[in-house]
Write a protein that holds these residues in place. Structure first.
Motif, short mmCIF file in Angstrom:
data_model
loop_
_atom_site.label_atom_id
_atom_site.label_comp_id
_atom_site.label_asym_id
_atom_site.label_seq_id
_atom_site.Cartn_x
_atom_site.Cartn_y
_atom_site.Cartn_z
N ALA A 102 66.68 18.05 -9.12
CA ALA A 102 67.22 16.78 -9.65
C ALA A 102 66.15 16.32 -10.45
N ASP A 103 66.59 15.11 -11.29
CA ASP A 103 65.75 14.42 -12.46
C ASP A 103 64.56 13.74 -11.51
N ASP A 104 63.49 13.73 -11.88
CA ASP A 104 62.50 13.01 -11.49
C ASP A 104 62.47 11.79 -12.33
N MET A 105 63.25 10.72 -11.86
CA MET A 105 63.64 9.49 -12.83
C MET A 105 62.16 8.65 -13.08
N ALA A 106 61.27 8.74 -11.90
CA ALA A 106 59.88 7.98 -12.17
C ALA A 106 59.16 8.79 -13.40
N MET A 107 59.19 9.78 -13.61
CA MET A 107 58.41 10.50 -14.32
C MET A 107 59.24 10.29 -15.91
N LEU A 108 60.67 10.52 -15.92
CA LEU A 108 61.33 9.99 -17.09
C LEU A 108 60.97 8.69 -17.79
N ARG A 109 60.95 7.85 -16.55
CA ARG A 109 60.62 6.47 -17.03
C ARG A 109 59.17 6.19 -17.54
N THR A 110 58.49 6.72 -17.03
CA THR A 110 56.99 6.58 -17.37
C THR A 110 56.72 7.39 -18.76
N ALA A 111 57.24 8.58 -18.76
CA ALA A 111 57.06 8.99 -20.12
C ALA A 111 57.54 8.23 -21.22
N ALA A 112 58.85 7.58 -20.92
CA ALA A 112 59.46 6.70 -22.04
C ALA A 112 58.33 5.38 -22.46
#
Length: 375
Positions: A27-37
């Motif tokens: 599943a998507d690692d939402m914390a990583m995706l948010r941090t990347a943005a």
């Protein structure tokens, strides 16, 4: 094979299959995706003061070195000049990747100039990648049969890897024939024009991929790019009558070197372990590869930011000159035990060995996926 070897192979097969299943279903690692943005909001603008000099100098060095390879009588110096030409023209050519991602208004004139001094002279105008590479980044296409730039190479037979590299040797000759003969003939033979566009007008590795017709402004760009490439290709063939075969032959050898180097980079851009199922953004990231410093040679075989290919899949529109800083910030924020760190790999040879091992293990498993077997 001994009983111990058999047990080891079976163990490796089970282990790799388990790892593939874990990655594909992640599943998507939402914390990583948010941090990347969040951490890249201030570095998302393409800088013309970096793009223009980098591309122009790379092209100038590449052509000067190519002239040296053709004109120098000393074999050692000519070969050295040819190697420099391969590396410089390779870097200049890889700006085609940036053209597919930067906003159309970000760098006025850059696409036109790149096509005039790099894309058309190297018989690889931007039409070969634009509206193709973006399909590779589509959320529901990556790693599936509809992805033009994906094959489950790690799951295929061992002989597939050397064949994958060696076929690139013929790419420059194929491009020459395409632009000098097939495209002009297609003007008067519509079925041939349709075939050339669908099957031979994209930098794709999926043999099942077929291009859709070009439309609108892109269709107009295609017309002028095809016209320019055809005129140039015909001129190259005609040059044989004025200068003999040697200059063209050397140029084709140099371009074969560029194509092989790019194919080798493509081989290690992903882990190629997906069996055709749609993947989350995080799973796509983990199937992709970062080769960050201190790997010393990555700047040569993966230039223009492509050593951060996994990061690029997280942030496709981030300009190449910002990827190193984005990588530093993400490492600092997320740490060495994060999902982000899992896509970092030590170097080219380790990655090639990993994929080669996988093909040898998979080659002993007759239950290979249908797509891989067909390829």
């Amino acid at each position: 094979m001994t009983a111990h070897d058999s047990t080891t192979v079976l163990g490796d097969t089970a282990s790799q299959a388990s790892a593939r299943a874990k990655t594909a279903g992640k599943a998507d690692d939402m914390a990583m995706l948010r941090t990347a943005a969040e951490v890249t909001r201030d570095i998302g603008t393409a800088r013309p003061d970096i793009y223009w000099p980098d591309m122009l100098i790379s092209a100038a060095v590449g052509y000067a070195a190519l002239a040296g390879a053709i004109l120098i009588d000393n074999a050692v110096l000519a070969i050295a000049s040819g190697i420099v030409s391969v590396l410089a023209l390779y870097r200049a050519l890889l700006f085609i990747h940036e053209l597919t991602h930067i906003h159309r208004n970000a760098l006025p004139g850059f696409r036109l100039v790149w096509n005039l001094i790099v894309g058309i002279p190297l018989l690889t105008p931007s039409l070969m990648y634009e509206n193709v590479h973006t399909l590779h980044h589509a959320r529901t296409r990556y790693g599936t049969a509809e992805d033009p730039e994906y094959l489950p190479l790690a799951l295929m037979k061992p002989w597939s890897l050397p064949l994958f590299i060696l076929v690139a040797l013929l790419a420059p000759l194929a491009f020459l024939i395409r632009s000098a003969i097939l495209v002009p003939l297609g003007v008067v033979i519509p079925p041939l024009r349709k075939l050339v566009w669908e099957k031979f007008s994209a930098l794709s590795i999926n043999p099942d991929f077929r291009r859709r017709p070009a439309e609108g402004e892109f269709a107009r760009q295609v017309f002028w790019q095809e016209l320019g490439a055809s005129i140039w290709a015909i001129a190259l063939i005609a040059s044989v009558f004025a200068f003999g075969w040697r200059p063209l032959a050397i140029a084709l050898v140099v371009l074969s070197g560029v194509a092989v180097l790019n194919q080798l980079r493509t081989l290690v851009a992903h882990l190629w372990e997906n069996e055709g199922e749609p993947m989350s953004v995080t799973a796509q990231y983990l199937d992709s590869v970062n080769v960050p410093p201190p790997s010393p040679l990555a700047v040569l075989w993966a230039p223009v930011g492509l050593r951060y290919h996994a990061l690029h899949h997280l942030l496709p529109s981030l300009p190449y000159h910002s990827l190193a800083e984005a990588h530093r910030r993400l490492n600092e924020r997320l740490g060495a035990t994060s999902t982000y760190a899992e896509a970092n790999h030590p170097g080219l040879f380790v990655l090639v060995a990993r994929i080669a091992r996988s093909t040898m293990v998979r080659g002993s498993d007759r239950r290979a996926p249908k797509r891989a077997e067909a390829a």
